[in-house]
Every structure is written in structure tokens, then in C-alpha cells.
Design a protein around this motif. Sequence first.
Motif, PDB file in Angstrom:
ATOM      1  N   LYS A 223       0.911  -1.126   0.124  1.00 23.78           N
ATOM      2  CA  LYS A 223       0.011   0.095  -0.126  1.00 23.78           C
ATOM      3  C   LYS A 223       0.874   1.224  -0.004  1.00 23.78           C
ATOM      4  CE  LYS A 223      -4.152  -2.024   1.912  1.00 23.78           C
ATOM      5  NZ  LYS A 223      -5.244  -1.346   1.091  1.00 23.78           N
ATOM      6  N   GLY A 224       2.167   1.173   0.113  1.00 22.27           N
ATOM      7  CA  GLY A 224       3.172   2.139   0.036  1.00 22.27           C
ATOM      8  C   GLY A 224       2.924   3.186   1.231  1.00 22.27           C
ATOM      9  N   ILE A 225       3.024   2.558   2.376  1.00 21.69           N
ATOM     10  CA  ILE A 225       2.951   3.059   3.632  1.00 21.69           C
ATOM     11  C   ILE A 225       4.034   2.836   4.429  1.00 21.69           C
ATOM     12  CG2 ILE A 225       1.307   3.414   5.659  1.00 21.69           C
ATOM     13  CD1 ILE A 225      -1.074   2.138   4.381  1.00 21.69           C
ATOM     14  N   THR A 226       4.449   3.851   5.030  1.00 25.18           N
ATOM     15  CA  THR A 226       5.626   3.650   5.862  1.00 25.18           C
ATOM     16  C   THR A 226       5.255   3.230   7.239  1.00 25.18           C
ATOM     17  OG1 THR A 226       5.764   6.053   6.670  1.00 25.18           O
ATOM     18  CG2 THR A 226       6.990   5.653   4.798  1.00 25.18           C
TER      19      THR A 226
ATOM     20  N   SER B 111       2.242   3.623  12.039  1.00 24.31           N
ATOM     21  CA  SER B 111       2.215   3.789  13.689  1.00 24.31           C
ATOM     22  C   SER B 111       1.583   4.955  14.092  1.00 24.31           C
ATOM     23  CB  SER B 111       3.715   3.644  14.307  1.00 24.31           C
ATOM     24  OG  SER B 111       4.512   4.631  13.785  1.00 24.31           O
ATOM     25  N   GLU B 112       1.640   6.263  13.541  1.00 24.49           N
ATOM     26  CA  GLU B 112       1.058   7.329  13.595  1.00 24.49           C
ATOM     27  C   GLU B 112      -0.462   7.034  13.786  1.00 24.49           C
ATOM     28  OE1 GLU B 112       0.413  11.927  12.084  1.00 24.49           O
ATOM     29  OE2 GLU B 112       2.320  10.949  12.031  1.00 24.49           O
ATOM     30  N   SER B 113      -0.868   6.386  12.688  1.00 23.26           N
ATOM     31  CA  SER B 113      -2.388   6.288  12.295  1.00 23.26           C
ATOM     32  C   SER B 113      -2.888   5.167  13.574  1.00 23.26           C
ATOM     33  CB  SER B 113      -2.716   5.748  10.927  1.00 23.26           C
ATOM     34  OG  SER B 113      -3.915   5.128  10.832  1.00 23.26           O
ATOM     35  N   VAL B 114      -1.989   4.308  13.888  1.00 32.13           N
ATOM     36  CA  VAL B 114      -2.509   3.340  14.777  1.00 32.13           C
ATOM     37  C   VAL B 114      -2.285   3.963  16.158  1.00 32.13           C
ATOM     38  CG1 VAL B 114      -2.085   0.961  15.914  1.00 32.13           C
ATOM     39  CG2 VAL B 114      -1.813   1.335  13.445  1.00 32.13           C
ATOM     40  N   GLY B 115      -1.511   4.741  16.528  1.00 35.86           N
ATOM     41  CA  GLY B 115      -1.164   5.496  17.758  1.00 35.86           C
ATOM     42  C   GLY B 115      -0.206   4.717  18.697  1.00 35.86           C
ATOM     43  N   ILE B 116       0.727   4.345  17.665  1.00 35.87           N
ATOM     44  CA  ILE B 116       1.781   3.118  18.666  1.00 35.87           C
ATOM     45  C   ILE B 116       3.190   3.949  18.020  1.00 35.87           C
ATOM     46  CG2 ILE B 116       0.385   1.226  18.936  1.00 35.87           C
ATOM     47  CD1 ILE B 116       2.048  -0.082  16.583  1.00 35.87           C
ATOM     48  N   ASN B 117       4.016   3.485  18.916  1.00 39.46           N
ATOM     49  CA  ASN B 117       5.588   4.037  18.644  1.00 39.46           C
ATOM     50  C   ASN B 117       6.062   3.081  17.468  1.00 39.46           C
ATOM     51  OD1 ASN B 117       8.607   3.679  18.808  1.00 39.46           O
ATOM     52  ND2 ASN B 117       8.124   5.088  20.546  1.00 39.46           N
ATOM     53  N   PRO B 118       6.780   3.878  16.494  1.00 38.77           N
ATOM     54  CA  PRO B 118       7.299   3.242  15.313  1.00 38.77           C
ATOM     55  C   PRO B 118       8.235   2.058  15.781  1.00 38.77           C
ATOM     56  CG  PRO B 118       7.458   5.614  15.128  1.00 38.77           C
ATOM     57  CD  PRO B 118       7.069   5.156  16.362  1.00 38.77           C
ATOM     58  N   LYS B 119       9.007   2.209  16.794  1.00 42.09           N
ATOM     59  CA  LYS B 119       9.565   0.923  17.150  1.00 42.09           C
ATOM     60  C   LYS B 119       8.997  -0.313  17.472  1.00 42.09           C
ATOM     61  CE  LYS B 119      13.806   3.442  18.483  1.00 42.09           C
ATOM     62  NZ  LYS B 119      14.950   3.701  19.633  1.00 42.09           N
ATOM     63  N   TYR B 120       7.837   0.081  18.266  1.00 44.96           N
ATOM     64  CA  TYR B 120       6.964  -1.079  18.592  1.00 44.96           C
ATOM     65  C   TYR B 120       6.288  -1.746  17.157  1.00 44.96           C
ATOM     66  CZ  TYR B 120       2.943  -3.613  20.904  1.00 44.96           C
ATOM     67  OH  TYR B 120       1.957  -4.249  21.001  1.00 44.96           O
ATOM     68  N   LEU B 121       5.965  -0.993  16.350  1.00 41.03           N
ATOM     69  CA  LEU B 121       5.440  -1.465  15.069  1.00 41.03           C
ATOM     70  C   LEU B 121       6.302  -2.408  14.299  1.00 41.03           C
ATOM     71  CD1 LEU B 121       3.358  -1.725  12.837  1.00 41.03           C
ATOM     72  CD2 LEU B 121       4.229   0.395  11.656  1.00 41.03           C
ATOM     73  N   SER B 122       7.765  -1.904  14.411  1.00 33.97           N
ATOM     74  CA  SER B 122       8.966  -2.525  13.714  1.00 33.97           C
ATOM     75  C   SER B 122       9.009  -3.936  14.532  1.00 33.97           C
ATOM     76  CB  SER B 122      10.177  -1.804  13.843  1.00 33.97           C
ATOM     77  OG  SER B 122      11.315  -2.597  13.394  1.00 33.97           O
ATOM     78  N   SER B 123       9.004  -3.789  15.743  1.00 35.19           N
ATOM     79  CA  SER B 123       9.008  -5.242  16.391  1.00 35.19           C
ATOM     80  C   SER B 123       7.915  -6.239  16.253  1.00 35.19           C
ATOM     81  CB  SER B 123       9.099  -4.921  17.997  1.00 35.19           C
ATOM     82  OG  SER B 123      10.386  -4.114  18.303  1.00 35.19           O
TER      83      SER B 123
ATOM     84  N   LYS C 165      -6.626  -2.117  15.123  1.00 37.10           N
ATOM     85  CA  LYS C 165      -6.184  -0.664  14.661  1.00 37.10           C
ATOM     86  C   LYS C 165      -5.268  -0.645  13.383  1.00 37.10           C
ATOM     87  CE  LYS C 165      -6.838   1.864  19.107  1.00 37.10           C
ATOM     88  NZ  LYS C 165      -5.981   2.062  20.067  1.00 37.10           N
ATOM     89  N   ILE C 166      -4.232  -1.763  13.407  1.00 36.26           N
ATOM     90  CA  ILE C 166      -3.442  -1.902  12.354  1.00 36.26           C
ATOM     91  C   ILE C 166      -4.316  -2.244  11.140  1.00 36.26           C
ATOM     92  CG2 ILE C 166      -1.613  -3.269  11.439  1.00 36.26           C
ATOM     93  CD1 ILE C 166      -0.404  -3.417  13.968  1.00 36.26           C
ATOM     94  N   VAL C 167      -5.088  -3.171  11.247  1.00 35.18           N
ATOM     95  CA  VAL C 167      -6.117  -3.718  10.064  1.00 35.18           C
ATOM     96  C   VAL C 167      -7.081  -2.507   9.557  1.00 35.18           C
ATOM     97  CG1 VAL C 167      -7.985  -5.151   9.745  1.00 35.18           C
ATOM     98  CG2 VAL C 167      -6.114  -6.058  10.758  1.00 35.18           C
ATOM     99  N   GLN C 168      -7.215  -1.628  10.562  1.00 35.23           N
ATOM    100  CA  GLN C 168      -8.227  -0.377  10.175  1.00 35.23           C
ATOM    101  C   GLN C 168      -7.633   0.530   9.273  1.00 35.23           C
ATOM    102  OE1 GLN C 168     -10.075   0.552  13.644  1.00 35.23           O
ATOM    103  NE2 GLN C 168     -11.737  -0.931  13.682  1.00 35.23           N
TER     104      GLN C 168
END
Length: 105
Positions: A18-21, A26-38, A53-56
Motif C-alpha cells: 500500500k506504500g505506507i511507511t 504507527s502514527e495512524s494506529v497510535g503506537i511507537n514506530p519501534k513497537y510496530l517494527s518489533s 487498529k493496524i487492520v483498520q
Amino acid sequence: MDLKEMIGSRIQNIRNKKGITQEQLSESVGINPKYLSSIERGKENPTLNTLLKIVQSLDVNLNEVFSDVQIEDPAKRKSLIISLLDEADDEQLKLAYKILSSIIG
């Protein structure tokens, strides 16, 4: 590859298609980018709320995340479900019950 790695990899694949970074998601979901990476690397087990929230945010349904996730051993599958439920709080258990009831019931 264990379940967390399979789910994380699938999330990463969908996000990339989807071309999303990671930062955008992580901003859209409301979590830290490091947490998303993990999560994407299978190092963290997201809560049910975070996964929803990730799915949405990716604008896909939950089924798409799990479509390639295959655990052949029924005992292992049951054990993984129970371990997820053991980590859930009361609200997550209510949601899990509704989801499982709609699938099984």
C-alpha cells in the motif's frame, strides 16, 4: 517461522504493497514506530486492540492478515490461542469472545 513472525511479516507485506511507511502506520494506529517494527519482525505480540487498529489503518479485513498464516498442528493452534487469551484484558476477552462466537457459533 512462528505465529508472531508470520503475522508480522503479513502486516509488513500489506503495508509495503500500500506504500505506507512504518512511521505513517504507527502514527495512524497510535503506537511507537519501534513497537510496530518489533511487531513486523515477530518480536512483539500485539494486543487484539492494536491488531484491529493496524487492520483498520491498512484498510483491510482481519482475514487478510491471517490468510497466509498456517499452523498445521491442532494442539499447537489451540495452545497459541489460549496463550493469547491469557494475555488479554477484560475488554479484549469480550471482543475475542464476540469474534470467536461469530466464527464458531
